[in-house]
Every structure is written in C-alpha cells, then in structure tokens.
Motif scaffolding. Structure first.
Motif, PDB file in Angstrom:
ATOM      1  N   PRO A   1      -2.238   5.615  -9.678  1.00 53.27           N
ATOM      2  CA  PRO A   1      -1.805   4.397  -9.170  1.00 53.27           C
ATOM      3  C   PRO A   1      -0.473   3.956 -10.332  1.00 53.27           C
ATOM      4  O   PRO A   1      -0.337   4.563 -11.488  1.00 53.27           O
TER       5      PRO A   1
ATOM      6  N   SER B   1      -0.872  -2.983  -7.315  1.00 54.83           N
ATOM      7  CA  SER B   1      -1.566  -3.343  -6.175  1.00 54.83           C
ATOM      8  C   SER B   1      -2.070  -4.817  -6.111  1.00 54.83           C
ATOM      9  O   SER B   1      -1.712  -5.997  -5.345  1.00 54.83           O
TER      10      SER B   1
ATOM     11  N   GLU C   1       0.811  -1.370   0.115  1.00 61.17           N
ATOM     12  CA  GLU C   1      -0.016  -0.012   0.026  1.00 61.17           C
ATOM     13  C   GLU C   1       0.850   1.231   0.156  1.00 61.17           C
ATOM     14  O   GLU C   1       0.738   2.304  -1.016  1.00 61.17           O
TER      15      GLU C   1
ATOM     16  N   TYR D   1       0.888   0.992 -12.741  1.00 63.89           N
ATOM     17  CA  TYR D   1       0.509  -0.229 -13.359  1.00 63.89           C
ATOM     18  C   TYR D   1       1.556  -1.194 -13.763  1.00 63.89           C
ATOM     19  O   TYR D   1       2.814  -0.608 -13.847  1.00 63.89           O
TER      20      TYR D   1
ATOM     21  N   THR E   1       2.167   0.992  -4.438  1.00 61.28           N
ATOM     22  CA  THR E   1       0.764   1.207  -5.142  1.00 61.28           C
ATOM     23  C   THR E   1       0.361   2.359  -5.916  1.00 61.28           C
ATOM     24  O   THR E   1      -0.104   2.260  -7.076  1.00 61.28           O
ATOM     25  N   GLY E   2       1.274   3.545  -5.558  1.00 64.14           N
ATOM     26  CA  GLY E   2       0.952   4.462  -6.404  1.00 64.14           C
ATOM     27  C   GLY E   2       1.579   5.767  -5.846  1.00 64.14           C
ATOM     28  O   GLY E   2       2.570   5.892  -4.870  1.00 64.14           O
TER      29      GLY E   2
ATOM     30  N   THR F   1      -3.107  -3.214 -12.151  1.00 66.27           N
ATOM     31  CA  THR F   1      -2.470  -2.429 -10.686  1.00 66.27           C
ATOM     32  C   THR F   1      -1.460  -2.798 -10.334  1.00 66.27           C
ATOM     33  O   THR F   1      -1.639  -4.114 -10.178  1.00 66.27           O
TER      34      THR F   1
END
Length: 138
Positions: free
Chosen positions: A106, A120, A94, A108, A98-99, A118
């Motif tokens: 986000p 994630s 997270e 990718y 994640t981003g 993603t």
C-alpha cells in the motif's frame, strides 16, 4: 500442375473465418463498453489531484519517500493508463492511488502533525470533504 482440394479451399476458408471474426467482434462490441468518468467524477478526481499536489505530505511508495509533485505525476500516469476502467472517484483512488500493482504494497502518507496513514484512507476522507462541500454549495 494439380492442386489438392484443401489447397483450393484454403483461401475461401480464410475469408469466411475473417468474416466470422469481424461479425463476432461487431456483435460483442456493445458488451465490451468501457467505463469512463462523467463530468462530476472528473471534477472530483481533478480536485483530489490538486489536493495531493498542494499538500506538504510525504508519499511513501514501495518504502521510498516522494514529494507531492512526484506523487501527482505517478498517480496521474496510473490514472491515464487505467482511464477506461475508472468511472467513479472511489475507483480512481483504488486503482491509481492506493498501492503498487507490482509489489502489492500500500501507499502511505506522512503529513506534518498527523500519524502515518494509508493513501486510501487519506484520499477517501478528502473525497468525503469534497462531496460535503459540493452539497453545501448546491
């Protein structure tokens, strides 16, 4: 030379405020304990970083493609920066992978033969595999 009462009391007041601040810090320090990953979590995070590093996937961060080595380097830096906030592999994903914290976009993943997803979803899927393998090895 005459000194006003407030001038004479200032050093004493500063000292008392200093003692009060130190006391307050010592009393609240246990409440401010930091999270850190345990050995099992650290092992999972290490395996996730190795998974990223050995992949043939392209990592898209802020609409720019990065290879696996660049992705690992970036995620590792974020992990080191937020280390005290991370106590689970899920939190690692997270916070670190994640981003973008700045653009809020986000990350990718484009892997050969797979649809874009993603980071994630990709990493949480791998984490589930790591844990399943760990259970079967036990």
């Amino acid at each position: 030379m005459t000194h006003s009462l407030s001038t004479l009391l200032r050093p004493r007041l500063k000292k008392q405020l200093g003692v009060l601040l130190v006391s307050a810090t010592l009393l609240t320090a246990p409440l401010l304990s930091f999270a850190e990953p345990d050995a099992k979590t650290q092992s999972e995070i290490t395996q996730l970083l190795q998974f990223i590093g050995h992949s043939d996937c392209s990592f898209i961060r802020n609409n720019k493609n990065h290879d696996a080595d660049e992705a690992v380097e970036h995620i590792q830096k974020k992990y080191e920066h937020f280390y005290e906030d991370i106590d689970t592999a899920e939190k690692f994903i997270e916070v670190s992978a994640t981003g973008s914290l700045i653009s809020r976009k986000p990350y990718y993943i484009d892997c050969p033969g797979q649809e874009r997803q993603t980071s994630s979803a990709w990493l949480n899927s791998q984490l589930a595999e790591i844990r399943a393998k760990s259970k079967s090895d036990s």
